[in-house]
Design an enzyme around this catalytic site. Sequence first.
Site, PDB file in Angstrom:
ATOM      1  N   ASP A  81       0.857  -1.183   0.000  1.00  0.00           N
ATOM      2  CA  ASP A  81       0.000   0.000   0.000  1.00  0.00           C
ATOM      3  C   ASP A  81       0.895   1.237   0.000  1.00  0.00           C
ATOM      4  O   ASP A  81       1.586   1.512   0.988  1.00  0.00           O
ATOM      5  CB  ASP A  81      -0.890  -0.051   1.268  1.00  0.00           C
ATOM      6  CG  ASP A  81      -1.896   1.087   1.326  1.00  0.00           C
ATOM      7  OD1 ASP A  81      -1.687   2.106   0.656  1.00  0.00           O
ATOM      8  OD2 ASP A  81      -2.889   0.932   2.075  1.00  0.00           O
ATOM      9  N   HIS A  82       0.863   1.972  -1.100  1.00  0.00           N
ATOM     10  CA  HIS A  82       1.794   3.104  -1.252  1.00  0.00           C
ATOM     11  C   HIS A  82       1.455   4.264  -0.323  1.00  0.00           C
ATOM     12  O   HIS A  82       2.227   5.218  -0.193  1.00  0.00           O
ATOM     13  CB  HIS A  82       1.809   3.579  -2.716  1.00  0.00           C
ATOM     14  CG  HIS A  82       3.139   4.119  -3.154  1.00  0.00           C
ATOM     15  ND1 HIS A  82       4.073   4.653  -2.280  1.00  0.00           N
ATOM     16  CD2 HIS A  82       3.719   4.193  -4.380  1.00  0.00           C
ATOM     17  CE1 HIS A  82       5.137   5.049  -2.933  1.00  0.00           C
ATOM     18  NE2 HIS A  82       4.964   4.773  -4.219  1.00  0.00           N
ATOM     19  N   ARG A  83       0.323   4.205   0.336  1.00  0.00           N
ATOM     20  CA  ARG A  83       0.016   5.263   1.317  1.00  0.00           C
ATOM     21  C   ARG A  83       0.843   5.083   2.571  1.00  0.00           C
ATOM     22  O   ARG A  83       1.054   6.000   3.345  1.00  0.00           O
ATOM     23  CB  ARG A  83      -1.477   5.221   1.688  1.00  0.00           C
ATOM     24  CG  ARG A  83      -2.415   5.528   0.541  1.00  0.00           C
ATOM     25  CD  ARG A  83      -3.854   5.273   0.910  1.00  0.00           C
ATOM     26  NE  ARG A  83      -4.062   3.888   1.328  1.00  0.00           N
ATOM     27  CZ  ARG A  83      -5.217   3.404   1.773  1.00  0.00           C
ATOM     28  NH1 ARG A  83      -6.258   4.207   1.896  1.00  0.00           N
ATOM     29  NH2 ARG A  83      -5.334   2.135   2.113  1.00  0.00           N
TER      30      ARG A  83
END
Length: 561
Positions: free
Chosen positions: A533-535
Amino acid sequence: MANVEIQVPDIGDFDEVTVIELMVKPGDTVKADQSLITVESDKASMEIPSSHAGVVKELRIKLGDKVKQGSIVLVLETEGAAAAAPAPVSAPAPAPAQAASVPVAPVVVAPVAVAASVGLIEVRIPDIGDFKDVAVIELLVKVGDTIKAEQSLMTVESDKAAMEIPSSSAGVIKELRVKLGDKVNIGDLVVILEGAVAAVASPAPAAASVPAAVQAASAPAAITSVAVAAPAPAASIPAHDPTASALHLPHASPSVRKFARELGVPLEELKGTGHKGRITESDVQGFTKSVMAGAVQTKAQAVNAPKPAAGGASDGGGLGLLAWPKVDFTKFGLVERKDLSRIKKISGANLHRNWVIIPHVTNHDDCDITDLEAFRVSMNKENEKSGIKLTMLAFMIKASVAALKKFPEFNSSLDGDQLVLKQYFNIGFAADTPNGLVVPVIKDADKKGVMQISTEMGELAKKARDGKLGPADMSGACFTISSLGGIGGRYFTPIINAPEVAIMGVCKSAIEPKWDGKAFQPRLMLPLSLSWDHRVIDGAAAARFNAFFGQVLTDFRRVLL
Ligand code: CAO
């Protein structure tokens, strides 16, 4: 106790209708008046109720059968008074009790219009049998539409039957005299048509076949003169009009329509899974659940959702997606329809949400598991008698614990603006079952040895295949491994199991030539695909996690560090 044969009652002018829904099965207890089956002609569908209470002994019809008045639907075992009563249903003509409760098939498509010699025609509700005050539930035409004779104008519905009201003449719609929700009865004026000269061409029919509605009604001011229109043969039901098909109601029984209306479900947006694509009650329930879960949007929701900005950039509030393409696959060949399993419906909604919400990135890598595999095989040989098999997946679960300890943000969940960092190590593994994908969880994997993990995995995988996993078996995971290693493939992009922030996908290992500085050596290489998850996670951290995970499998002593 007595056995009573329940027959199709008087269904009006319908000769043969098709059984499209069985609402009871042998062993069911039914009440008097309870609907047993739904039958359908090309213009009307109606539910056939039971005249008695009792227990269904035997069904005498099946889906697709053609039935008519007097056809035996089922045998009912009745008790007490019902049994003592004369068996009205076995008589060809319906008993009075039936006559009162049974929906009489309605659409006597005798001419119902009064034609104006100058081209203005009043179209009225024809003989709809015993029905009174039926509700207009759909208007299939609008003012200005050019319609053909026998084209359906609207659908009306009682609690037991839905039927389309056809026009007896061709012409252009000048006025619609009803609106949705209006209650109509035989003889009510519904439409005024213009320009159907042909409608006055034939002689008047036998009086008996002309319903009361076909009497010259007092014409509205716009109509200058009226004459009796030429009817179609009284018994004929208009053929389906392909020009109106786009406006036709989706196939569903009256009770399903009522149910959908109560829930506010737009039936025309549902794909029916019943016989011939018919919408069933469980389709309506499934659709409602998907909407509630956010997996599906109704057209109305999509219209109300914020639209992408003019430049193509979205304001972030909605996806502004096109509607799902509707294709009549039968135009291209034979098809079969099959219900999605319960697991597929649930996991599909979850996967869709996760795929849409989480900004996924997937890193692919390979690791050398030559020595680990040799060790695993030797251990399995040593333990042959114990019956416990060490699996590669169990080693990977242990390796993921080591990687989560080294990179704690991978063992977290997003909660608003906060990251919840977990101090426990529960690892889920995707298991393929005949009914779909499930993810059982090995709890506290950090406290367990590879042997114990292998044993627990075997037990959980069996439970999964037998459909016996409980919610506790599938909750609390920090990280998931999805292994297709036993099946094949090189790499894939696994979908993160929210609210986790990463998932490891593993494919089939293969011997590959690896350069050791002097020569190529045959090494067993395992393909890894880490989605994150790039967040929460950056690319560099993901590459490090993947590399470390591989190093642990290459030299398992690192687990101890
Ligand atoms: N490379 C090569 N062979 C592998 C391997 C790998 N990475 N992983 C396992 N194998 C081999 C094993 O050696 C074993 O071979 P033998 O029968 O000759 O000993 C065979 O594959 C079966 O392996 P296993 O018994 O160890 O089972 P598993 O751990 O691979 O899988 C389970 C167990 C439950 C994960 C599996 O049955 C399963 O359901 N996998 C599918 C998961 C899935 O669908 N993921 C996709 C999710 S995204 O839609």
